[in-house]
Structure formats: structure tokens, C-alpha cells
Design a protein around this motif. Structure first.
Motif, short mmCIF file in Angstrom:
data_model
loop_
_atom_site.label_atom_id
_atom_site.label_comp_id
_atom_site.label_asym_id
_atom_site.label_seq_id
_atom_site.Cartn_x
_atom_site.Cartn_y
_atom_site.Cartn_z
N PHE A 101 -4.10 9.28 0.64
CA PHE A 101 -4.05 9.09 2.08
C PHE A 101 -2.66 9.11 2.60
N LEU A 102 -1.65 9.15 1.86
CA LEU A 102 -0.33 9.03 2.16
C LEU A 102 0.11 10.12 2.97
N LYS A 103 0.61 10.01 4.17
CA LYS A 103 1.14 10.95 4.98
C LYS A 103 2.67 10.40 5.47
N ARG B 147 -2.39 0.72 4.60
CA ARG B 147 -2.93 0.60 2.93
C ARG B 147 -1.83 0.40 2.04
N PHE B 148 -0.72 1.31 2.43
CA PHE B 148 0.47 1.11 1.30
C PHE B 148 0.87 -0.10 1.48
N ASP B 149 1.27 -0.55 2.71
CA ASP B 149 1.68 -2.05 2.97
C ASP B 149 0.95 -3.09 2.17
N SER B 150 -0.54 -3.01 2.29
CA SER B 150 -1.08 -3.83 1.77
C SER B 150 -1.12 -3.82 0.10
N LEU B 151 -1.26 -2.51 -0.18
CA LEU B 151 -0.78 -2.40 -1.97
C LEU B 151 0.33 -3.21 -2.22
N MET B 152 1.52 -3.00 -1.44
CA MET B 152 2.82 -3.95 -1.83
C MET B 152 2.30 -5.28 -1.83
N THR B 153 1.84 -5.83 -0.77
CA THR B 153 1.42 -7.15 -0.54
C THR B 153 0.67 -7.70 -1.83
N LYS B 154 -0.21 -6.69 -2.27
CA LYS B 154 -1.23 -7.13 -3.48
C LYS B 154 -0.11 -7.59 -4.69
#
Length: 656
Positions: free
Chosen positions: A539-541, A547-554
């Protein structure tokens, strides 16, 4: 019967406890009274939640009608839709009265969006996620049955035979995201059906809370008043290219209330102990029933059974078929007990912070590889000689991306406005949403249900933690064979290379990867430089990704990565003059827990860390110059001038 009038004339009302009077057209009335739709009146929206919440007996039918109403209210707020729908449908499709037919289309699509739901709603869907072999296809989704049902149902075809754009084919294409096959004025409305704040979510959040006795502190009118939706023009040749949702920052509290209501629905209702256990017992009974049917039926007859499950069966049909099956006595007993409220006991509950940081990420792999849950449960029962049901309870994080326009009224009024509104992560502007996001990762847990009395709890917990590690190793072994890597692993490996550079070259405590967007940009480039494929990052563009921001928060919440907020200055030009804005930037650094996790990854993955470290070490002089500059008011400007040296060499941007 069924053809809409010239002015979308409403002929009757449905009295709804949530939205009060819902007006309906003759076409909608005919569909609601049809056999294909009546089935939804016998499928509970919240499965067996009524065991704990006596009012939770509402059905998919009520939700579908409510979603239709919300769809109409929101779509009618879109500025300039009437003008463009009328002109395009008339010029390109020879359809008159295009605006009313567009509104009727979105209402019908919303009304039919859950037509292919199996009995007991999502509880039965989870059976196919847990045991993919039971689904006679590749990737399960009840939406596939919805669009197939719409295409082939004779009753629906008859009702829609005289319509122009409101055909079964167009509706099915719309619901299955095949937007290139339907007229543009309709296609652009798809984000309202499937987006961060779509009308499906608005209805079920408010409706489910209401019926469980916990009404949400929000209503549709406050939601509608908080944003504007208007058409976006890109070129002269194409009048409509997209819709843009422009949110008023002064009304941020409306979204906060909606997400708080969503959090309440998940944590208080969906994750309530009896509700969880009852649904697990229902799922186990259904899984066992389908597995036995798969063993005795040939492929064609079994496929027909699954089709009937989604297109014909109600809650009653599923219960009667399971209980009358004489070969399924034990699991039928589970179902009967669940329906009567005679549930299994919760023997063990392991909260997220009962696990070590590395074990927390191991837990989250089961949210991606759901079929592993069944293997995990089987291994535990074999080892302990028990018949436990094991539940991985995962809280899905809230939607984060929303389009914010500060000069809201000015840009709404500007018909010629073409540039992109500012896109930002909702949790960066709202401490409430930030708290909900972190809590969604922190509040997940593992629960064990059973009848066994006097079981050694410490032995169960020890077995669970051991099997977590074993299954994670098995998952990674399978991925290595396919030359694939997990997204979280790739991020941790990059941060591990930075940590290694910190310790071995700079001889300081830590260096930070600067900014979530810069780290995302680096991951976007770096994933193409390694020999492994990373499907998690497909999904990365170049655009910012929530979604990537959420992954880092995880990773921060799970205790593997440290985060700091650094105040930075950004030079901007306003009314012809340069000025500075001061914002928070999130920086990231692998901590000792994360380092320990990475050190235990397979050697083939550690080669990625070592490869990046060597590349960074070779360019140590560039990093040294970049990190030892003099600080001052124009620090950010100086960084920006020096940054290309790092980016051109394929290096991550770091800071002290």
C-alpha cells in the motif's frame, strides 16, 4: 410497480428507533417486501450479544434500511452533484432526471449492501477466516455473495427491469468496487460506502450502541454539519474526477465522539465476556458442522451448501441444521448451551502487558495469519489433554486519515479550487483519538474457555507463551520459503541498523529516525532494494499513509520502539512573505526490547540489517557532517539543504 417517479417521490415511511421516520420510495418498498430482502429480518446484526445485552435483537434488515437513510442524507450534501449528474448522464448516457436517479441508486446500493451476509452475521464469517479450507474459493468475503446474489436473483431483476442506471449489474459493480464499469457520477460516490467515515459505519456504530442500552452521544445532523463533500474537477475534458471530503477543524469533536462510540461498542459490548464465549461456542459448532459436511459431500454439493448458507439460510436454518445432524452431537451441544446462556468458563485471560514486548508482536501475527489460531488451539489441547477454546481478542485500530482544510469556508465556496486539501493523521491533531489508537493495541488479549475444573493455570500460561513463539517461527519459516518478509520485521531491521551504527560508530546512546513521513518514504524505497517481497507494504506510496503511521504507533505501544516528539520549525510562504511554523515531529528509535527481538529473527532476515549497516558505515562521513552542524533558527532549512546527500545514497534520515 417499482419504477421511481420523476422527482424521487416518497410513498411511505418506516418507523425506526434510531433515525425515527425513514421515508421510502415505491421501488424501495417493493425491495424491502421481497423474499430476498426478508431473509435479513431473520439474521441478527450482533449474533448472540443478546445473551448479555437484552436489547441486541435487531437485525441486518434494520441496519440496511438505516444505512440507506444515512446514505441519502450524506449524498444529498454533495455540492454541485446535481449539476454534474444531470449533464453527464444526459450527454454520455442519454438519461434524463440524472440527479434523482443518482440519489435513488445510492439508496438502493446501501439497502442491498449486506444481502449476502451469512446467519449470525460476522460470527460465521470468522469461521472461514479461522479455517480457510472450509471456503470453496481463495479469499473469503460475504461481499462476493452479495454481488452474485444481486446479479442473478430473478425477483430483483424483475423489480429493476424498467430502470436506467439502477440495474442489478451496475449495483453489483458498485458494491464490488468495479467502478470503471458504471457511470462516473455514481462511481465517485464509492468512498461514501467504503471509507473511513462511510454511511455503513455511521449506522452500525450508533444503532448497535443504542440497542445495547449505551446510546452514542452523537446524531446524524451533527455529523452532516461538520463537513462538506463536493466534486473535484481535474481537467476540462473530465468534469468530475473524484469527490473530496473537506472537514471543518472546528468540528473535530464530532469525529472524536463517533470514534469514542466505536471504542465503546468494541470494548464494552463486543468484548464483553459472555458475548465472547457465546460467539466462540457458535463458531466452534459451525466449524465442526461444515468440516463434517465437507468430508461427506462432493465438491459441487459442498459449494452449493456454502452458497445456500449465504443466500438462503437464516439464523434458525443454521441452528436447525446443526442440531439435527446426529454426527455432530458434541458441537451441537455447544450450540444449544450457547443459545440457552449455559456457557463455558473463562479459565485464563492473558492481557497484552502480561506478555513481554517481543511476545506482544508475536500475538499480533495471529491477526494477520488467522488460520494459525486453529493450529495453535489444537497444539495446546494436545499438549494439555484438554478441550479448550482459545480466543485471540484483537481491537481494530480506528481510522486515522481525514482531509482537513483550514480555510474551510473559502475553499468550499471556491468552485475553481483544484489543489489537494491537507491530509493528516487524525491522532496527531486529537489527543482523544491518539489515546484510542494506543489503547486499541494495548487492550488486546488471549482468553481460554473451557469446562475443566482445577486446571493448573501456570501450566496453561506457560504452554500458551511457548506455543506463541513456536507458531511465530513456523510462520516466518513459511514466509522465508516464499521470499517474503513481514512489514513490522522490516521496519525493526532498519531501526536495528541505525542502532548498530549508533553503538559502534558514533559511540552515543541513541540516534533517531526522523519523522514518520520520512521513515515511510525510506521504507518505500528500501523495500525494493532487498531480495524479499513485503506484501504488508504494497500500500506504500509517496503520499502520507495513515496505515504506516498506525504501524509505528503499534511498535511503540508494544514496547519495541521508543518515540519522541521534537518541536521543529518549518519555513513557509504566506502572502508573499516567509514565516516559520512550529510543529511536532515524531522520531523513532529501536530500544533494547526491540534489539533483543531482532537478534532472535532468522539469520536470513538479519542479513538485511547487516547490509544496511554496512552501507551506512561506508557513508559515515556524510552522517557525521549532517549530525554535527551548528544549530540555529534556520536549523530545519540547513537540514533540508544537506538532506539530498543522504537520500541520493539511499540512506535513512537520522538525528541526534
Amino acid at each position: 410497480m417499482g419504477k421511481i417517479s420523476e422527482n424521487l417521490e416518497f410513498v411511505d415511511y418506516i418507523y425506526d428507533p434510531v433515525w425515527k421516520n425513514i421515508p421510502i420510495t415505491q421501488l424501495e418498498k417493493d425491495i424491502i417486501e421481497s423474499d430476498i430482502f426478508r431473509r435479513l429480518k431473520n439474521i441478527k446484526q450482533m449474533s448472540l450479544a443478546a445473551i448479555s445485552f437484552s436489547g441486541a435483537n435487531h437485525t441486518r434488515s434494520e441496519h440496511s434500511i438505516g444505512t440507506m437513510h444515512v446514505a441519502y442524507l450524506i449524498a444529498s450534501k454533495i455540492e454541485k452533484l446535481k449539476e454534474h449528474a444531470e449533464s453527464i448522464l444526459k450527454e454520455k448516457h442519454s438519461i434524463s432526471n440524472g440527479y434523482n436517479k443518482t440519489l435513488q441508486f445510492i439508496r438502493i446500493a446501501a439497502l442491498l449492501h449486506d444481502l449476502g451476509h451469512p446467519p449470525f452475521s460476522h460470527a460465521i464469517e470468522w469461521v472461514f477466516e479461522r479455517d480457510p479450507e472450509l471456503y470453496p474459493g481463495k479469499n473469503y468475503s460475504h461481499d462476493d455473495y452479495t454481488q452474485k446474489l444481486i446479479r442473478k436473483n430473478k425477483e430483483l431483476k424483475q423489480l429493476l427491469k424498467d430502470e436506467d442506471i439502477i440495474s442489478p449489474t451496475n449495483i453489483a459493480n458498485f458494491l464490488s468496487n468495479k467502478l470503471d464499469k458504471i457511470p462516473k457520477p455514481i462511481a465517485i460516490l464509492y468512498p461514501l460506502l467504503n471509507g473511513d467515515l462511510d454511511f455503513d459505519k455511521v449506522d452500525y456504530i450508533i444503532r448497535d450502541n443504542y440497542h445495547c442500552g449505551l446510546p452514542a452521544n452523537i446524531d446524524i445532523h451533527s455529523i452532516m454539519d461538520s463537513f462538506k463533500i463536493r466534486l473535484q474537477k481535474s481537467t476540462k475534458d473530465e468534469l468530475i474526477s473524484n469527490i473530496e471530503i473537506m472537514f471543518n477543524p472546528d468540528k473535530l469533536f464530532v469525529v472524536e465522539n463517533l470514534l469514542l462510540s466505536r471504542k465503546q461498542l468494541i470494548s464494552i459490548i463486543q468484548q464483553e465476556t459472555k458475548n465472547r464465549i457465546a460467539n466462540q461456542m457458535l463458531m466452534c459448532s459451525t466449524q465442526n458442522f461444515l468440516r463434517k459436511k465437507k468430508e461427506v459431500l462432493d465438491e459441487t454439493r459442498y459449494r452449493q451448501l456454502i452458497q445456500k448458507l449465504h443466500e438462503n439460510w437464516t439464523d434458525y436454518d443454521l441452528v436447525s441444521n446443526i442440531t439435527k445432524d446426529s454426527t455432530n452431537d458434541i458441537q451441537a451441544d455447544y450450540l444449544n448451551r450457547a443459545l440457552k446462556g449455559k456457557l463455558l468458563e473463562e479459565i485464563v485471560k492473558i492481557e497484552m502487558f502480561d506478555l513481554a514486548p517481543k511476545e506482544r508482536l508475536e500475538f499480533y501475527l495471529f491477526t494477520k495469519y488467522k488460520d494459525r489460531k486453529m493450529i495453535f488451539e489444537k497444539k495446546i489441547n494436545e499438549k494439555l489433554n484438554t478441550n479448550f477454546l482459545i480466543d485471540f481478542v484483537y481491537t481494530k485500530p480506528p481510522p486515522l486519515t481525514i482531509r482537513l482544510v483550514y480555510d474551510y469556508e473559502e475553499r468550499v465556496a471556491s468552485v475553481e479550487y483544484k489543489s489537494e486539501p491537507v491530509t493528516f493523521a487524525l491522532h496527531s491533531k486529537s489527543n482523544i483519538v491518539n489515546g484510542i489508537l494506543k489503547d486499541s493495541y494495548a487492550s488486546s488479549f488471549i482468553a481460554v474457555y473451557g469446562d475443566e475444573k482445577g486446571t493448573n493455570l501456570q501450566e496453561i500460561i506457560k504452554s500458551l507463551r511457548f506455543e506463541l513463539r513456536v507458531q511465530n517461527l513456523e510462520i516466518r519459516k513459511e514466509l522465508l520459503k516464499k521470499k517474503e518478509i513481514i512489514g513490522e520485521d522490516l521496519v525493526l531491521l532498519v531501526l536495528a541498523a541505525i542502532r548498530k551504527l549508533t553503538k559502534e560508530k558514533f559511540k552515543i546512546s541513541r540516534l533517531w529516525a526522523t519523522g514518520v513521513k520520512r521513515l515511510q518514504d525510506y521504507m518505500f524505497e528500501f523495500k525494493n532494494q532487498i531480495s524479499f517481497n513485503c506484501p504488508d507494504f504494497d500500500f506504500l506510496k509517496s503520499d502520507y499513509s495513515s496505515r504506516f503511521d498506525s504501524l509505528m504507533t503499534k511498535l511503540v505501544t508494544l514496547g519495541l520502539v521508543d518515540q519522541r516528539k521534537k518541536h521543529v520549525s518549518i519555513r513557509t510562504k504566506k502572502k508573499g512573505e516567509f514565516t516559520f511554523r512550529y510543529l511536532d515531529r515524531n522520531d523513532y528509535c529501536l530500544n533494547s526490547n526491540g534489539e533483543h527481538f531482532v537478534d532472535n529473527l532468522p539469520n536470513d532476515l538479519l542479513k538485511i540489517r547487516d547490509m544496511l549497516y554496512k552501507k551506512m558505515a561506508v557513508n559515515f562521513d556524510i552522517y557525521h557532517e549532517y549530525l554535527t552542524r551548528d544549530y540555529g533558527l534556520t536549523d530545519t532549512v540547513r537540514q533540508k539543504e544537506m538532506r539530498p546527500n543522504l537520500e541520493e545514497n539511499g540512506l535513512p534520515i537520522i538525528d541526534i
